[in-house]
Every structure is written in structure tokens, then in C-alpha cells.
Design a protein around this motif. Structure first.
Motif, mmCIF file in Angstrom:
data_model
loop_
_atom_site.group_PDB
_atom_site.id
_atom_site.type_symbol
_atom_site.label_atom_id
_atom_site.label_comp_id
_atom_site.label_asym_id
_atom_site.label_seq_id
_atom_site.Cartn_x
_atom_site.Cartn_y
_atom_site.Cartn_z
ATOM 1 N N PRO A 6 74.375 97.174 62.495
ATOM 2 C CA PRO A 6 75.311 98.092 63.165
ATOM 3 C C PRO A 6 76.743 97.902 62.683
ATOM 4 C CG PRO A 6 73.915 96.936 64.746
ATOM 5 C CD PRO A 6 73.708 96.279 63.432
ATOM 6 N N HIS A 7 77.481 98.978 62.731
ATOM 7 C CA HIS A 7 78.895 98.998 62.375
ATOM 8 C C HIS A 7 79.688 98.133 63.371
ATOM 9 C CE1 HIS A 7 82.709 100.616 61.181
ATOM 10 N NE2 HIS A 7 82.844 101.432 62.209
ATOM 11 N N VAL A 23 88.720 90.290 57.634
ATOM 12 C CA VAL A 23 88.121 91.561 57.189
ATOM 13 C C VAL A 23 88.664 91.924 55.811
ATOM 14 C CG1 VAL A 23 87.942 94.017 57.723
ATOM 15 C CG2 VAL A 23 87.994 92.333 59.585
ATOM 16 N N GLY A 51 87.084 97.526 64.776
ATOM 17 C CA GLY A 51 88.535 97.452 64.944
ATOM 18 C C GLY A 51 88.992 97.432 66.394
ATOM 19 N N GLY A 72 92.906 96.715 62.918
ATOM 20 C CA GLY A 72 93.033 98.082 62.408
ATOM 21 C C GLY A 72 92.421 99.083 63.374
ATOM 22 N N LEU A 73 92.856 100.328 63.267
ATOM 23 C CA LEU A 73 92.319 101.370 64.142
ATOM 24 C C LEU A 73 91.213 102.136 63.415
ATOM 25 C CD1 LEU A 73 92.576 102.767 66.906
ATOM 26 C CD2 LEU A 73 94.000 104.460 65.769
ATOM 27 N N ASP A 74 90.002 101.985 63.906
ATOM 28 C CA ASP A 74 88.856 102.769 63.436
ATOM 29 C C ASP A 74 88.631 103.858 64.472
ATOM 30 O OD1 ASP A 74 86.364 103.844 63.004
ATOM 31 O OD2 ASP A 74 85.254 101.971 63.299
ATOM 32 N N GLN A 133 87.680 107.081 59.051
ATOM 33 C CA GLN A 133 86.259 106.720 58.969
ATOM 34 C C GLN A 133 85.470 107.318 60.116
ATOM 35 O OE1 GLN A 133 85.137 102.475 59.455
ATOM 36 N NE2 GLN A 133 87.252 102.104 60.066
ATOM 37 N N THR A 139 92.801 103.931 59.775
ATOM 38 C CA THR A 139 91.736 104.178 58.794
ATOM 39 C C THR A 139 91.179 105.568 59.033
ATOM 40 O OG1 THR A 139 89.890 103.371 60.139
ATOM 41 C CG2 THR A 139 91.062 101.731 58.817
ATOM 42 N N MET A 198 91.378 93.115 60.940
ATOM 43 C CA MET A 198 91.877 93.722 59.707
ATOM 44 C C MET A 198 93.404 93.683 59.649
ATOM 45 S SD MET A 198 91.657 97.713 58.767
ATOM 46 C CE MET A 198 92.713 98.317 57.449
ATOM 47 N N ALA A 238 85.250 97.431 54.085
ATOM 48 C CA ALA A 238 84.249 98.046 54.954
ATOM 49 C C ALA A 238 82.872 97.889 54.299
ATOM 50 C CB ALA A 238 84.573 99.515 55.151
HETATM 51 N N1 PLP Z 1 87.422 99.409 60.172
HETATM 52 C C1 PLP Z 1 88.074 98.452 60.796
HETATM 53 C C2 PLP Z 1 89.373 98.784 61.448
HETATM 54 C C3 PLP Z 1 87.544 97.164 60.834
HETATM 55 O O1 PLP Z 1 88.207 96.181 61.460
HETATM 56 C C4 PLP Z 1 86.303 96.903 60.198
HETATM 57 C C5 PLP Z 1 85.692 95.586 60.200
HETATM 58 O O2 PLP Z 1 86.131 94.628 60.726
HETATM 59 C C6 PLP Z 1 85.661 97.937 59.562
HETATM 60 C C7 PLP Z 1 86.251 99.166 59.570
HETATM 61 C C8 PLP Z 1 84.372 97.762 58.847
HETATM 62 O O3 PLP Z 1 83.333 97.443 59.677
HETATM 63 P P1 PLP Z 1 81.884 97.454 59.049
HETATM 64 O O4 PLP Z 1 81.956 96.701 57.790
HETATM 65 O O5 PLP Z 1 81.016 96.849 60.073
HETATM 66 O O6 PLP Z 1 81.557 98.883 58.807
#
Ligand code: PLP
Length: 278
Positions: free
Chosen positions: A228-229, A130, A40, A32-34, A65, A63, A101, A133
Motif C-alpha cells: 500500500p501507498h 523519504v 505525507g 510533504g503534502l500528498d 500525485q 506534490t 519528505m 516515490a
Molecule cells: N508523497 C509524499 C509526500 C511522501 O511523504 C511519500 C513517502 O513518504 C510518498 C509520496 C511516496 O510514498 P510511496 O512510496 O509509498 O508511494
């Protein structure tokens, strides 16, 4: 005005580097794109480039975020995912695949259908299952046991955290024996190996790898501060790169766990929310 004439450069040194480095080989990331870059596709890309591979990426979802939370996700049309993957697989020499994701069951099915070709050629495949979040919305719609089922038999190693392992096996995981048993149950559903990330158990964390040779416990020390994220994304990307280099699974996992511990210790505050890996 006199022209500056330079001797043509032979390029010898660079050619040597090009030949030795793996960057004509591809690690394929499906994730997924974060947009914050903490998790991601963007975070995975960083890891793959650090290892010197070419990275190709297929986005399964967008996403919304930032460093504080993930408030929304929008899965991509599965046909687009499937067409993009098929073109890359036809074109590139893919040495390993990381799947993160997925968004929904239709995308998981589309990915499984296309990457089966790579599994048949013994290309290592790492699945980070995943589900949601840490702070925010679910990142896989519906029942995860059903959604991920088509992928499990294709996978070299799956890397659930304890919440994900509990969801995928319907178990309650409050001690190490329960974690090992759940990991073995998950392995019986197809993946060659299961890495259970133990960070969420009380006390010092123990990661548990269940593979053909049995159970390997990897003890660690808890690092103080907020998690950490994107830690799970980075760990699975490290593992996939080591596997792409031909490293045996146990070594690949141990090296990756150590690298992520270093990066956790070097975490930085980029935004106003959780820290990002260093
Ligand atoms: N967004 C994306 C695209 C992700 O792949 C992930 C986790 O793999 C997350 C958000 C959430 O990460 P976290 O739970 O570390 O905040």
C-alpha cells in the motif's frame, strides 16, 4: 410556543477525558503534502489524531500525485519552513517530532537548525528519510547523504527502507548481514537508533532495529498483494506517537510494526492505483 429549557450540563465526564487524553499535547509533523491523502502530511495527521494528540504540521513540499503515481514535487521556500517551525516551537508543548519528505538540502538544513532546540530538551525526533516515490519522481533533490547530514545527529530513530539505506550508506544490500552492517554504519553518523525496514528483501520480511543495546530483529510474514501507498509514513508516525507517550524505543517500534501489519492486511482500494492502508 413554550421554550425548551435544558439543565446546564456539568461537563464532568468530558473534563475527565480531556485531562487523561494527550490532546492538549502536540506531535509536530514536518512532511510533504500528498493531496491523495495516502502518504505525507495528511496520512501522518490521521495517525497522530488516532493516538489522541493535537497535530501541528509544516509542509516542506507540494506534490502532484494520485493513487497511481507521483509525477511532480515542488519544495517550499526554506525560510517559510523555518519561520513556521519557530512559531510552533515557541507556542506549543511539543512532545515529539516526525520528519518525513524534505524536498531539498536547504529545507533539511532549515529544519535541523530550528528543531535542535527540541533535541536539546530531549524531545524524541523520528526521521523517515523519504528519497523517492515508489512509483514516481525523487522526493529529495541532490545527494541524500549530504542533504540529511545536519539532521542525523538530532534524531532518536531513522527509519530507512532498504533502498534508502543503500543510498544513505553506499552499500549493496542483498542479505540480512549486509543490512545490519549498513544500519550500524548509519547509526555511527549520529542517530541514536536505526530501524531498517526489511520488506524489500526476498522471503519473509525482517525489520532490524539497531540501538544502544545492540540489534533487535523483528520477523514478519509477507502479506500478499501490492504494497500500500504511504506505509513508511504511517509506520514512522506510529513510532513518534508511542515515543511521545513515553514508551521505550524497542516497545514503540514493535507496537508500531504490528499496527502497520494490521493496517496493511486491511488495505482498501480508494483510487485506481495502489491500495491505501486500512
Ligand atoms: N508523497 C509524499 C509526500 C511522501 O511523504 C511519500 C513517502 O513518504 C510518498 C509520496 C511516496 O510514498 P510511496 O512510496 O509509498 O508511494
Amino acid at each position: 410556543m413554550s421554550a425548551i429549557v435544558e439543565e446546564p450540563w456539568s461537563g464532568e465526564d468530558t473534563n475527565r477525558v480531556l485531562k487523561d487524553a494527550p490532546h492538549h499535547l502536540t506531535v509536530l509533523v514536518v512532511a510533504g503534502l500528498d493531496p491523495s491523502g495516502g502518504a505525507g502530511l495528511l496520512a501522518d495527521t490521521r495517525v497522530v489524531l488516532e493516538h489522541g494528540f493535537h497535530v501541528a504540521g509544516v509542509a516542506t513540499a507540494l506534490t502532484e500525485q494520485d493513487s497511481q503515481m507521483c509525477s511532480w514535487m515542488h519544495p517550499v521556500d526554506p525560510t517559510i519552513v523555518s519561520n513556521q517551525l519557530a512559531r510552533l516551537i515557541d507556542d506549543f508543548e511539543i512532545r515529539a517530532v516526525k520528519i518525513g519528505m524534505l524536498g531539498n538540502a536547504a529545507i533539511a538544513r532549515a529544519v535541523a537548525t530550528v528543531i535542535k532546540r527540541l533535541r536539546d530538551q530531549s524531545v524524541p525526533i523520528v526521521l523517515d528519510p523519504v528519497l523517492r516515490a515508489t512509483r514516481g519522481v525523487p522526493l529529495l533533490e541532490g545527494n541524500p547523504q549530504v542533504a540529511l547530514a545536519p539532521l542525523l545527529p538530532l534524531v532518536t530513530v531513522i527509519t530507512p527502507n532498504l533502498d534508502e539505506l543503500a543510498w544513505l550508506t553506499g552499500s549493496q544490500l542483498d542479505n540480512l548481514d549486509a543490512v545490519i552492517e549498513a544500519g550500524q554504519n548509519l547509526q555511527a553518523r549520529g542517530p541514536r537508533a536505526v530501524l531498517c525496514k526489511g520488506g524489500h528483501l526476498p522471503g519473509d520480511p525482517v525489520d532490524v532495529l539497531i540501538d544502544d543495546d545492540g540489534v533487535l530483529q523483528i520477523p514478519g510474514k509477507r502479506i500478499e498483494g501490492a504494497t500500500p501507498h504511504g506505509t513508511g509514513c504511517a509506520l514512522s508516525s506510529e513510532i513518534v506517537c508511542h515515543l511521545a507517550l513515553g514508551t521505550p524505543l524497542r516497545d514503540a517500534v514493535q507496537k508500531s510494526v504490528l499496527r502497520i501489519r494490521e493496517r496493511i492486511a486491511e488495505s482498501r482500494n480508494i483510487g485506481r492505483g495502489r491500495p491505501f492502508l486500512g
